[in-house]
Design a protein around this motif. Structure first.
Motif, PDB file in Angstrom:
ATOM      1  N   SER A   1      -1.305 -10.286   3.666  1.00  0.00           N
ATOM      2  CA  SER A   1      -2.442 -10.436   4.072  1.00  0.00           C
ATOM      3  C   SER A   1      -2.157 -12.330   4.501  1.00  0.00           C
ATOM      4  O   SER A   1      -1.631 -12.931   4.169  1.00  0.00           O
ATOM      5  CB  SER A   1      -3.379  -9.931   3.853  1.00  0.00           C
ATOM      6  OG  SER A   1      -4.336 -10.410   4.878  1.00  0.00           O
ATOM      7  N   ASP A   2      -2.615 -12.249   5.952  1.00  0.00           N
ATOM      8  CA  ASP A   2      -2.891 -12.993   6.570  1.00  0.00           C
ATOM      9  C   ASP A   2      -3.862 -13.711   5.840  1.00  0.00           C
ATOM     10  O   ASP A   2      -4.575 -13.356   5.886  1.00  0.00           O
ATOM     11  CB  ASP A   2      -2.874 -13.336   8.341  1.00  0.00           C
ATOM     12  CG  ASP A   2      -2.240 -14.636   9.490  1.00  0.00           C
ATOM     13  OD1 ASP A   2      -3.133 -15.350   8.608  1.00  0.00           O
ATOM     14  OD2 ASP A   2      -1.367 -15.143   9.449  1.00  0.00           O
TER      15      ASP A   2
ATOM     16  N   ILE B   1     -10.853  -6.869   6.290  1.00  0.00           N
ATOM     17  CA  ILE B   1      -9.570  -7.036   5.447  1.00  0.00           C
ATOM     18  C   ILE B   1      -9.217  -7.444   4.311  1.00  0.00           C
ATOM     19  O   ILE B   1      -9.124  -6.733   3.364  1.00  0.00           O
ATOM     20  CB  ILE B   1      -8.535  -7.661   6.230  1.00  0.00           C
ATOM     21  CG1 ILE B   1      -8.462  -7.391   7.614  1.00  0.00           C
ATOM     22  CG2 ILE B   1      -6.925  -7.326   5.698  1.00  0.00           C
ATOM     23  CD1 ILE B   1      -7.181  -7.670   9.383  1.00  0.00           C
ATOM     24  N   ARG B   2     -10.573  -8.734   4.193  1.00  0.00           N
ATOM     25  CA  ARG B   2     -10.270  -8.461   2.432  1.00  0.00           C
ATOM     26  C   ARG B   2     -10.935  -7.780   1.688  1.00  0.00           C
ATOM     27  O   ARG B   2     -10.572  -7.175   1.069  1.00  0.00           O
ATOM     28  CB  ARG B   2     -10.851 -10.350   2.889  1.00  0.00           C
ATOM     29  CG  ARG B   2      -9.647 -10.896   3.551  1.00  0.00           C
ATOM     30  CD  ARG B   2     -10.521 -12.954   3.451  1.00  0.00           C
ATOM     31  NE  ARG B   2      -9.784 -13.535   4.264  1.00  0.00           N
ATOM     32  CZ  ARG B   2      -9.411 -14.357   3.305  1.00  0.00           C
ATOM     33  NH1 ARG B   2      -9.407 -15.129   1.711  1.00  0.00           N
ATOM     34  NH2 ARG B   2      -8.221 -15.980   3.902  1.00  0.00           N
ATOM     35  N   THR B   3     -12.536  -7.394   2.051  1.00  0.00           N
ATOM     36  CA  THR B   3     -13.040  -6.310   1.448  1.00  0.00           C
ATOM     37  C   THR B   3     -11.793  -5.235   1.151  1.00  0.00           C
ATOM     38  O   THR B   3     -12.122  -4.728  -0.105  1.00  0.00           O
ATOM     39  CB  THR B   3     -14.112  -5.805   1.910  1.00  0.00           C
ATOM     40  OG1 THR B   3     -14.426  -7.523   2.424  1.00  0.00           O
ATOM     41  CG2 THR B   3     -14.879  -5.223   1.784  1.00  0.00           C
ATOM     42  N   GLY B   4     -11.070  -4.806   1.974  1.00  0.00           N
ATOM     43  CA  GLY B   4     -10.636  -3.808   2.367  1.00  0.00           C
ATOM     44  C   GLY B   4      -9.217  -3.870   1.110  1.00  0.00           C
ATOM     45  O   GLY B   4      -9.421  -2.605   0.670  1.00  0.00           O
TER      46      GLY B   4
ATOM     47  N   ARG C   1      -1.320  -9.865  -1.524  1.00  0.00           N
ATOM     48  CA  ARG C   1      -0.413 -11.878  -1.834  1.00  0.00           C
ATOM     49  C   ARG C   1      -0.794 -12.885   0.158  1.00  0.00           C
ATOM     50  O   ARG C   1      -0.711 -11.478   1.038  1.00  0.00           O
ATOM     51  CB  ARG C   1       1.083 -11.636  -2.220  1.00  0.00           C
ATOM     52  CG  ARG C   1       0.820 -10.980  -3.348  1.00  0.00           C
ATOM     53  CD  ARG C   1       1.205 -12.829  -4.056  1.00  0.00           C
ATOM     54  NE  ARG C   1       2.208 -14.404  -4.097  1.00  0.00           N
ATOM     55  CZ  ARG C   1       3.378 -14.038  -4.202  1.00  0.00           C
ATOM     56  NH1 ARG C   1       3.987 -13.322  -4.937  1.00  0.00           N
ATOM     57  NH2 ARG C   1       4.224 -14.922  -4.412  1.00  0.00           N
ATOM     58  N   MET C   2      -0.626 -13.857   0.668  1.00  0.00           N
ATOM     59  CA  MET C   2      -1.266 -14.040   1.450  1.00  0.00           C
ATOM     60  C   MET C   2       0.160 -15.063   1.815  1.00  0.00           C
ATOM     61  O   MET C   2       0.665 -15.986   0.622  1.00  0.00           O
ATOM     62  CB  MET C   2      -2.520 -14.557   1.052  1.00  0.00           C
ATOM     63  CG  MET C   2      -3.398 -14.129   1.507  1.00  0.00           C
ATOM     64  SD  MET C   2      -5.436 -14.511   1.539  1.00  0.00           S
ATOM     65  CE  MET C   2      -5.097 -15.667   0.438  1.00  0.00           C
TER      66      MET C   2
ATOM     67  N   VAL D   1       1.494  -5.161   5.559  1.00  0.00           N
ATOM     68  CA  VAL D   1       2.028  -6.316   5.677  1.00  0.00           C
ATOM     69  C   VAL D   1       0.387  -5.966   6.628  1.00  0.00           C
ATOM     70  O   VAL D   1       0.567  -4.975   8.301  1.00  0.00           O
ATOM     71  CB  VAL D   1       2.899  -6.985   6.889  1.00  0.00           C
ATOM     72  CG1 VAL D   1       2.685  -8.133   7.312  1.00  0.00           C
ATOM     73  CG2 VAL D   1       3.929  -6.824   5.804  1.00  0.00           C
ATOM     74  N   ILE D   2      -0.749  -7.010   6.691  1.00  0.00           N
ATOM     75  CA  ILE D   2      -1.926  -6.950   7.721  1.00  0.00           C
ATOM     76  C   ILE D   2      -1.805  -7.622   8.673  1.00  0.00           C
ATOM     77  O   ILE D   2      -1.886  -8.814   7.814  1.00  0.00           O
ATOM     78  CB  ILE D   2      -3.214  -6.524   6.940  1.00  0.00           C
ATOM     79  CG1 ILE D   2      -2.656  -4.942   5.456  1.00  0.00           C
ATOM     80  CG2 ILE D   2      -4.288  -6.340   8.028  1.00  0.00           C
ATOM     81  CD1 ILE D   2      -3.822  -4.805   5.368  1.00  0.00           C
TER      82      ILE D   2
END
Length: 675
Positions: free
Chosen positions: A317-318, A325-328, A337-338, A371-372
């Motif tokens: 994730s960015d 997005i973080r919650t999901g 990983r970010m 990848v989000i």
């Protein structure tokens, strides 16, 4: 190099992997049940326009939703009327002008499109002088020291004001003084800059209730008056947040037919006919096989991501991705990983590491790597480097999820998001997500992709079987606004060389063409694919007004971005982003900027300020949100106000050549096309 062995085939008792469902031909869906004819109530857009012939012959006129008088006055208070009485033509004219500004000059237009001959520019982050950083940290230090000192003294000598922080009558304190410190000692002092109550549509201008506080914003006292301000604080990118016009008329008609609840006309399985029409239209709009609509944008991400990945999978994730997005990601059980914000080198290094190392402890291959990223980031105004990510996707074989909450409708020559902006096929992206709250004037979100994927999400995603459906009036707003962007054609033609017309019974199948062929996005939606009772004004129906809106938004975005740069401010974001953050840094300057903008004469300006924890501690900012409803003169007002306050508050710390404000206003067209 690959992500490892493919996932094992699921057992009969397990749910199928939505990414690994075998692609098949698009199944024939049951025909949409179109609402039967209903006697027209005569609410056409021309009624609102009256007999006003105000559009110059040299410029194609916009429909009533954007046509106003040529008066140069930015704000007009004449629409403060009793909503229960009939409106005169003059009141309607001023109301429409406040909701959507009139701009006939075709020079104030621009096309939002990437130049393929130039590489995608990397984000440039300007740093302020050291004394700005020093004074900013010092300001926070003083707030912390004096705040804790007041807490210490208050608990001893003013216990009645601190009962919520102290044990009382055998009960534990309601709040921890440490955990609630930021809320009490910083945010509460500037609460008048947030959550401002409004009394009008959040269009080009906005009507704000006047209020003040005598106890440092613990309570607010309303004066009973309102102030109309230029609105650069709302997500209304294409200006569809209007109470008059073709879309508003369609929503009004849908309320008469279906009511205001979610229990409208139903088909088998509890699905409203408008819901199915809207999903087919969304799929056609973004260029995918199918789409799934959710009634809430936040829930779209937080409920769909756990259905895509689970334990044994990896989410990359960015670091600036949205909280939904973080919650999901956290709920999915996958490893997360970010990588550094929009840094493709950081992403590739991370990909190499996770693929080579595998899962922690066991070092087995990941079941899936997802990848989000976001198309347009709401706090920074930066745009994803989609061409580079697609290149990495082909190389490392991961799945790609793109959140287009802010980019859909706002970017691209046709308003279809980052894929349209970069001229990249939507089939290159596995999952496309977006919302209807920013560009379409509605509510909810969608997930678009291959039909097997969407069919799986309908069963496995919580927003499908457990959440409520969208209200018919909201679905109608989605259909009307999206159809006006695409344009409506009278004949339904197959996207082949035979040009054979199709019957209404196969509309859904045609609305979801196979993206494997990578055919260009269809230009218009067939009229038979829309509700039979839906009637849009000619300029909305043929797509000409939406085309003007998209080009106006692009010009406004580039003009404000370039103008603030030339004035000497430090700003973030892409030149085509309708979100333009102006860095303020010091927490004391943030409320001062918002309050002074709101008190400007003769034209108050409503802005939104953002600080920690939504942003890093020392990068407080004001975030301008532009709209197609703004005129060039509106942007001039914002630039002049920023120029004055920037000098007064010492905010101009940017590098590069500076222009005086009058030169910026005069050479606006040249400035826009030079960046």
């Amino acid at each position: 190099m690959t992500t490892g062995r493919p996932p094992r085939s699921p057992s009969p008792s397990s749910s199928p992997d939505p990414f690994q469902v075998k692609r098949s031909s698009v199944a024939r869906l049951p025909p949409s049940t179109i609402a039967t004819s209903y006697p027209s109530s005569g609410h056409e857009a021309s009624v609102y326009a009256g007999n006003r012939s105000i559009t110059p012959t040299s410029t194609p006129s916009l429909s009533v939703s954007s046509s106003t008088s040529s008066d140069d006055t930015v704000l007009d208070e004449s629409d403060d009327h009793d909503l229960h009485t009939a409106l005169t033509s003059e009141q309607i004219s001023s109301t429409i002008r406040n909701e959507f500004g009139y701009c006939a000059n075709q020079n104030y237009r621009c096309v939002s499109q990437h130049n393929p001959e130039k590489p995608v520019a990397e984000d440039e982050i300007e740093e302020p002088p050291y004394y700005i950083l020093f004074t900013t940290y010092l300001s926070y230090l003083l707030v912390i020291v004096f705040g804790h000192l007041r807490d210490l003294i208050g608990k001893r000598f003013a216990k009645s004001s601190f009962t919520h922080l102290m044990p009382y009558d055998g009960y534990a304190p309601l709040n921890s003084d440490f955990d609630s410190f930021y809320t009490r000692r910083l945010k509460q002092r500037i609460d008048d800059c947030f959550s401002q109550p409004i009394a009008s549509v959040a269009g080009r201008t906005i009507l704000v209730y006047d209020r003040y506080s005598e106890d440092f914003n613990r309570t607010q006292i309303y004066t009973g008056t309102t102030t109309r301000a230029l609105n650069v604080a709302s997500y209304n990118y294409l200006g569809f947040a209007q109470s008059h016009g073709g879309c508003a008329d369609a929503v009004e008609e849908s309320i008469k037919r279906y009511g205001v609840s979610t229990c409208g006309t139903r088909l088998e399985g509890g699905t409203c006919d408008l819901h199915r029409i809207a999903e087919a239209l969304v799929a056609r709009f973004v260029g995918t096989e199918d789409a799934l609509i959710s009634s809430m944008g936040f829930a779209t991400n937080s409920t769909v991501i756990p259905a895509l990945v689970s334990k044994g999978c990896l989410i990359i994730s960015d670091e600036h991705n949205h909280a939904s997005i973080r919650t999901g990601a956290r709920q999915s059980g996958a490893h997360v990983r970010m990588f550094k914000h929009n840094d493709m080198r950081s992403l590739e290094v991370l990909l190499r590491e996770v693929i080579s190392q595998g899962q922690p402890k066991t070092h087995r291959s990941w079941r899936k790597i997802l990848v989000i990223v976001e198309g347009l980031y709401s706090m920074e105004g930066t745009m994803v480097n989609l061409p580079k990510i697609i290149e990495l996707k082909r190389k490392y074989k991961f799945y790609l999820f793109v959140d287009e909450a802010h980019s859909i409708g706002a970017l691209g020559p046709h308003g279809r998001g980052v894929t349209d902006y970069f001229n990249i096929s939507p089939s290159s992206i596995d999952v496309l997500m977006g919302t209807f709250t920013k560009s379409f004037g509605a509510a909810g979100g969608y997930i678009a992709g291959a039909k097997p994927l969407i069919d799986s999400l309908r069963m496995r995603g919580y927003c499908g079987p457990y959440a409520e459906g969208g209200a018919p009036c909201v679905l109608t707003q989605i259909i009307a606004s999206m159809a006006s962007i695409m344009g409506v054609s009278s004949d339904l033609v197959l996207p082949t060389s035979t040009s054979t017309p199709i019957s209404e019974s196969s509309v859904n199948e045609v609305l979801m063409p196979s993206v494997a062929d990578e055919r260009p996005l269809p230009s218009k939606v067939p009229a038979s694919a829309l509700p039979a009772w839906l009637s849009l004004p000619p300029l909305l129906s043929d797509g000409s007004e939406a085309y003007e809106r998209i080009r106006r938004l692009a010009f406004n975005s580039r003009y404000l971005h370039a103008g603030l740069k030339k004035l000497g401010f430090i700003i973030y974001g892409h030149p085509f982003s309708p979100i333009v953050p102006l860095l303020i840094f010091n927490p004391g300057k943030m409320p001062m900027f918002a309050r002074m903008m709101r008190k400007l004469k003769p034209t108050p300006v409503a802005v939104v300020v953002v600080a920690y924890p939504a942003t890093p501690l020392v990068t407080s900012r004001v975030r301008f949100c532009l709209s197609a409803s703004h005129t060039k003169e509106d942007i001039d007002v914002v630039l002049r106000a920023c120029d004055e306050l920037g000098d007064l508050m010492d905010l101009k710390h940017g590098r590069g050549e500076r222009w005086p404000i009058e030169e910026i206003v005069t050479r606006s067209v040249e400035l826009v096309h030079s960046i």
